[in-house]
Design a protein around this motif. Structure first.
Motif, PDB file in Angstrom:
ATOM      1  N   TYR A  35       0.191  -9.503   2.624  1.00  0.00           N
ATOM      2  CA  TYR A  35       0.380  -8.278   3.375  1.00  0.00           C
ATOM      3  C   TYR A  35      -1.100  -7.605   3.745  1.00  0.00           C
ATOM      4  O   TYR A  35      -2.036  -8.138   2.672  1.00  0.00           O
ATOM      5  CB  TYR A  35       1.095  -7.222   2.711  1.00  0.00           C
ATOM      6  CG  TYR A  35       2.577  -7.338   2.531  1.00  0.00           C
ATOM      7  CD1 TYR A  35       3.020  -8.271   1.455  1.00  0.00           C
ATOM      8  CD2 TYR A  35       3.505  -6.973   3.576  1.00  0.00           C
ATOM      9  CE1 TYR A  35       4.542  -8.348   1.445  1.00  0.00           C
ATOM     10  CE2 TYR A  35       4.756  -7.133   3.409  1.00  0.00           C
ATOM     11  CZ  TYR A  35       5.251  -8.025   2.368  1.00  0.00           C
ATOM     12  OH  TYR A  35       6.624  -7.992   2.192  1.00  0.00           O
ATOM     13  N   GLN A  37      -3.027  -3.973   4.236  1.00  0.00           N
ATOM     14  CA  GLN A  37      -2.835  -2.722   4.109  1.00  0.00           C
ATOM     15  C   GLN A  37      -4.000  -1.749   4.857  1.00  0.00           C
ATOM     16  O   GLN A  37      -5.393  -2.018   4.593  1.00  0.00           O
ATOM     17  CB  GLN A  37      -2.794  -2.022   2.784  1.00  0.00           C
ATOM     18  CG  GLN A  37      -2.405  -0.306   2.658  1.00  0.00           C
ATOM     19  CD  GLN A  37      -2.346   0.194   1.323  1.00  0.00           C
ATOM     20  OE1 GLN A  37      -2.663  -0.668   0.189  1.00  0.00           O
ATOM     21  NE2 GLN A  37      -1.750   1.221   1.299  1.00  0.00           N
ATOM     22  N   GLY A  40      -2.610   4.426   7.699  1.00  0.00           N
ATOM     23  CA  GLY A  40      -1.670   4.823   8.657  1.00  0.00           C
ATOM     24  C   GLY A  40      -0.791   3.780   9.077  1.00  0.00           C
ATOM     25  O   GLY A  40       0.330   3.959   9.780  1.00  0.00           O
ATOM     26  N   HIS A  41      -0.751   2.534   8.647  1.00  0.00           N
ATOM     27  CA  HIS A  41       0.162   1.507   8.775  1.00  0.00           C
ATOM     28  C   HIS A  41       0.813   0.929   7.539  1.00  0.00           C
ATOM     29  O   HIS A  41       1.886  -0.105   7.791  1.00  0.00           O
ATOM     30  CB  HIS A  41      -0.634   0.380   9.255  1.00  0.00           C
ATOM     31  CG  HIS A  41      -1.269   0.576  10.810  1.00  0.00           C
ATOM     32  ND1 HIS A  41      -0.325   0.262  11.990  1.00  0.00           N
ATOM     33  CD2 HIS A  41      -2.527   0.743  11.201  1.00  0.00           C
ATOM     34  CE1 HIS A  41      -1.009   0.625  12.956  1.00  0.00           C
ATOM     35  NE2 HIS A  41      -2.210   0.855  12.453  1.00  0.00           N
ATOM     36  N   GLY A  42       0.552   1.415   6.324  1.00  0.00           N
ATOM     37  CA  GLY A  42       1.357   0.539   5.304  1.00  0.00           C
ATOM     38  C   GLY A  42       0.875  -0.528   5.063  1.00  0.00           C
ATOM     39  O   GLY A  42      -0.270  -1.003   5.509  1.00  0.00           O
ATOM     40  N   LEU A  43       1.976  -1.321   4.406  1.00  0.00           N
ATOM     41  CA  LEU A  43       1.771  -2.803   4.443  1.00  0.00           C
ATOM     42  C   LEU A  43       2.309  -3.594   5.687  1.00  0.00           C
ATOM     43  O   LEU A  43       3.386  -3.424   5.892  1.00  0.00           O
ATOM     44  CB  LEU A  43       2.149  -3.354   2.941  1.00  0.00           C
ATOM     45  CG  LEU A  43       1.276  -3.015   1.741  1.00  0.00           C
ATOM     46  CD1 LEU A  43       1.284  -1.523   1.535  1.00  0.00           C
ATOM     47  CD2 LEU A  43       1.747  -3.908   0.415  1.00  0.00           C
ATOM     48  N   LEU A  45       3.240  -7.277   7.180  1.00  0.00           N
ATOM     49  CA  LEU A  45       3.228  -8.829   6.823  1.00  0.00           C
ATOM     50  C   LEU A  45       2.433  -9.670   7.666  1.00  0.00           C
ATOM     51  O   LEU A  45       2.698  -9.544   8.819  1.00  0.00           O
ATOM     52  CB  LEU A  45       4.797  -8.969   6.859  1.00  0.00           C
ATOM     53  CG  LEU A  45       5.147 -10.549   6.400  1.00  0.00           C
ATOM     54  CD1 LEU A  45       4.938 -10.849   5.001  1.00  0.00           C
ATOM     55  CD2 LEU A  45       6.647 -10.579   6.554  1.00  0.00           C
ATOM     56  N   GLY A  58       4.475 -14.107   9.965  1.00  0.00           N
ATOM     57  CA  GLY A  58       4.878 -12.579   9.800  1.00  0.00           C
ATOM     58  C   GLY A  58       4.409 -11.652  10.937  1.00  0.00           C
ATOM     59  O   GLY A  58       4.713 -12.376  12.100  1.00  0.00           O
ATOM     60  N   ASP A  59       4.487 -10.590  10.817  1.00  0.00           N
ATOM     61  CA  ASP A  59       4.125  -9.746  11.873  1.00  0.00           C
ATOM     62  C   ASP A  59       2.882  -9.565  12.680  1.00  0.00           C
ATOM     63  O   ASP A  59       2.526  -9.112  13.769  1.00  0.00           O
ATOM     64  CB  ASP A  59       4.853  -8.418  11.674  1.00  0.00           C
ATOM     65  CG  ASP A  59       6.259  -8.152  11.015  1.00  0.00           C
ATOM     66  OD1 ASP A  59       6.142  -7.601  10.198  1.00  0.00           O
ATOM     67  OD2 ASP A  59       6.921  -8.843  11.767  1.00  0.00           O
ATOM     68  N   LEU A  88      -7.524  -4.398   3.073  1.00  0.00           N
ATOM     69  CA  LEU A  88      -6.829  -4.475   1.720  1.00  0.00           C
ATOM     70  C   LEU A  88      -5.778  -5.347   1.601  1.00  0.00           C
ATOM     71  O   LEU A  88      -4.767  -4.972   2.344  1.00  0.00           O
ATOM     72  CB  LEU A  88      -6.618  -3.167   0.908  1.00  0.00           C
ATOM     73  CG  LEU A  88      -6.044  -3.330  -0.597  1.00  0.00           C
ATOM     74  CD1 LEU A  88      -7.272  -3.805  -1.350  1.00  0.00           C
ATOM     75  CD2 LEU A  88      -5.822  -1.824  -0.998  1.00  0.00           C
ATOM     76  N   PHE A  90      -3.093  -7.829   0.062  1.00  0.00           N
ATOM     77  CA  PHE A  90      -2.088  -7.783  -1.090  1.00  0.00           C
ATOM     78  C   PHE A  90      -1.183  -9.019  -1.034  1.00  0.00           C
ATOM     79  O   PHE A  90      -0.744  -9.624  -0.082  1.00  0.00           O
ATOM     80  CB  PHE A  90      -0.959  -6.808  -1.401  1.00  0.00           C
ATOM     81  CG  PHE A  90      -1.704  -5.296  -1.830  1.00  0.00           C
ATOM     82  CD1 PHE A  90      -1.998  -4.616  -0.834  1.00  0.00           C
ATOM     83  CD2 PHE A  90      -2.073  -5.399  -3.031  1.00  0.00           C
ATOM     84  CE1 PHE A  90      -2.575  -3.379  -1.263  1.00  0.00           C
ATOM     85  CE2 PHE A  90      -2.519  -4.083  -3.454  1.00  0.00           C
ATOM     86  CZ  PHE A  90      -2.904  -3.248  -2.838  1.00  0.00           C
ATOM     87  N   HIS A 106      -3.326  -7.452  -7.447  1.00  0.00           N
ATOM     88  CA  HIS A 106      -4.120  -6.058  -7.672  1.00  0.00           C
ATOM     89  C   HIS A 106      -4.672  -6.002  -6.216  1.00  0.00           C
ATOM     90  O   HIS A 106      -5.475  -4.801  -6.083  1.00  0.00           O
ATOM     91  CB  HIS A 106      -4.945  -6.087  -8.777  1.00  0.00           C
ATOM     92  CG  HIS A 106      -4.565  -5.885 -10.214  1.00  0.00           C
ATOM     93  ND1 HIS A 106      -4.137  -6.670 -10.892  1.00  0.00           N
ATOM     94  CD2 HIS A 106      -4.069  -4.745 -10.509  1.00  0.00           C
ATOM     95  CE1 HIS A 106      -3.606  -6.285 -12.085  1.00  0.00           C
ATOM     96  NE2 HIS A 106      -3.583  -5.001 -11.759  1.00  0.00           N
TER      97      HIS A 106
ATOM     98  N   PHE B  87       5.686   4.155  -0.951  1.00  0.00           N
ATOM     99  CA  PHE B  87       6.097   3.146  -0.013  1.00  0.00           C
ATOM    100  C   PHE B  87       7.526   2.697  -0.247  1.00  0.00           C
ATOM    101  O   PHE B  87       7.918   2.527  -1.446  1.00  0.00           O
ATOM    102  CB  PHE B  87       5.247   2.048  -0.005  1.00  0.00           C
ATOM    103  CG  PHE B  87       4.088   2.508   0.366  1.00  0.00           C
ATOM    104  CD1 PHE B  87       2.700   2.290  -0.431  1.00  0.00           C
ATOM    105  CD2 PHE B  87       3.498   2.527   2.070  1.00  0.00           C
ATOM    106  CE1 PHE B  87       1.483   2.628  -0.080  1.00  0.00           C
ATOM    107  CE2 PHE B  87       2.249   2.689   2.405  1.00  0.00           C
ATOM    108  CZ  PHE B  87       1.270   2.700   1.491  1.00  0.00           C
ATOM    109  N   PHE B 100       7.627  -2.728   5.107  1.00  0.00           N
ATOM    110  CA  PHE B 100       7.149  -1.574   4.706  1.00  0.00           C
ATOM    111  C   PHE B 100       7.173  -0.357   5.522  1.00  0.00           C
ATOM    112  O   PHE B 100       6.846  -0.554   7.017  1.00  0.00           O
ATOM    113  CB  PHE B 100       5.743  -1.624   4.007  1.00  0.00           C
ATOM    114  CG  PHE B 100       5.790  -2.419   2.572  1.00  0.00           C
ATOM    115  CD1 PHE B 100       5.940  -3.808   2.567  1.00  0.00           C
ATOM    116  CD2 PHE B 100       5.677  -1.630   1.449  1.00  0.00           C
ATOM    117  CE1 PHE B 100       5.839  -4.382   1.255  1.00  0.00           C
ATOM    118  CE2 PHE B 100       5.537  -2.394   0.067  1.00  0.00           C
ATOM    119  CZ  PHE B 100       5.811  -3.603   0.344  1.00  0.00           C
ATOM    120  N   GLY B 101       7.578   0.715   5.134  1.00  0.00           N
ATOM    121  CA  GLY B 101       7.015   1.893   5.749  1.00  0.00           C
ATOM    122  C   GLY B 101       5.625   2.338   5.576  1.00  0.00           C
ATOM    123  O   GLY B 101       5.162   1.921   4.886  1.00  0.00           O
ATOM    124  N   ALA B 102       5.319   3.366   6.453  1.00  0.00           N
ATOM    125  CA  ALA B 102       3.907   3.610   6.649  1.00  0.00           C
ATOM    126  C   ALA B 102       3.501   4.570   5.253  1.00  0.00           C
ATOM    127  O   ALA B 102       2.195   4.646   5.372  1.00  0.00           O
ATOM    128  CB  ALA B 102       3.520   4.364   7.808  1.00  0.00           C
TER     129      ALA B 102
END
Lengths: 113, 110
Positions: A35, A37, A40-43, A45, A58-59, A88, A90, A106, B87, B100-102
């Protein structure tokens, strides 16, 4: 507790550079994920894998390759890094099947200048 | 499109108060999990639910068992150390990966 180890923890490269992010899990999990990060977008994929030799898109896969060499190891490759890939990253693993509980590393902070 | 919609995006509380975070899903999900990201960026697993509710101390999470289209995270008696970004992630089954959500950025003030 599941152990997922990412390396390096931090990486700085230049535009057009070649970068490999590594992830190893030691709990015999079948599934592994990458993923990214961003604020504004979260994680989001990038790629994931069911097992050694398997790869699922993934996306947000553009600009990334991945390879699952063993059950333990999952690599993310940026062959021509761009500033938009500063993020970042993950890695996570899960047992799969009916149990998708994620165990995270991490993170790797990548800066593309 | 986005499968997981998280709300609110930010929340500020005083110590001792209660709050609820929510995730709505655009499709039926098989499972949901909740994480808190601390100031160092580490993701801490809070709950994994395939149905029903789970509770851990002041935290409680529920997953809609009928439609499987939303989940909630309740924080009771908020403390300063609850601050962070929360999250949710949900997985639709059939070998799909969790999405995941934002996130909800929670700030607990004295």
């Amino acid at each position: 507790e599941a152990a997922v180890t990412q390396s390096p923890r931090n990486k700085v490269t230049v535009t057009g550079g070649n970068v490999t992010l590594s992830c190893r899990q030691t709990n015999s999990h079948n599934y592994m994920y990458w993923y990214r990060q961003d604020t504004g977008h979260g994680l989001r994929l990038i790629h994931y894998s069911y097992g050694a030799g398997n790869l699922q898109i993934g996306d947000v896969p553009d600009g990334y390759k991945a390879t699952r060499t063993t059950q333990e190891d999952f690599f993310l490759l940026l062959e021509l890094a761009s500033p938009s890939q500063t993020s970042l990253y993950f890695c996570a693993s899960s047992d799969g099947g009916s149990n998708e509980r994620l165990f995270f590393g991490h993170g790797t902070k990548l800066s593309v200048l | 499109g986005d499968q997981v919609e998280q709300s609110p995006s930010a929340l500020s509380l005083h110590e001792g108060t209660d709050s609820a975070l929510r995730c709505n899903f655009t499709t039926t999900m098989r499972s949901v999990q909740w994480f808190r990201q601390n100031s160092r960026g580490s993701l801490i697993s809070l709950f994994y639910l395939a149905s029903g509710t789970k509770e851990n101390g002041r935290l409680k999470s529920a997953f809609d068992s009928k439609e499987r289209r939303y989940s909630t995270l309740h924080i009771r008696d908020a403390q300063l150390e609850d601050s962070g970004t929360y999250f949710c992630a949900a997985e639709a089954g059939n070998n799909n990966a969790p999405r995941f959500g934002a996130g909800t950025k929670l700030t607990v003030k004295p």
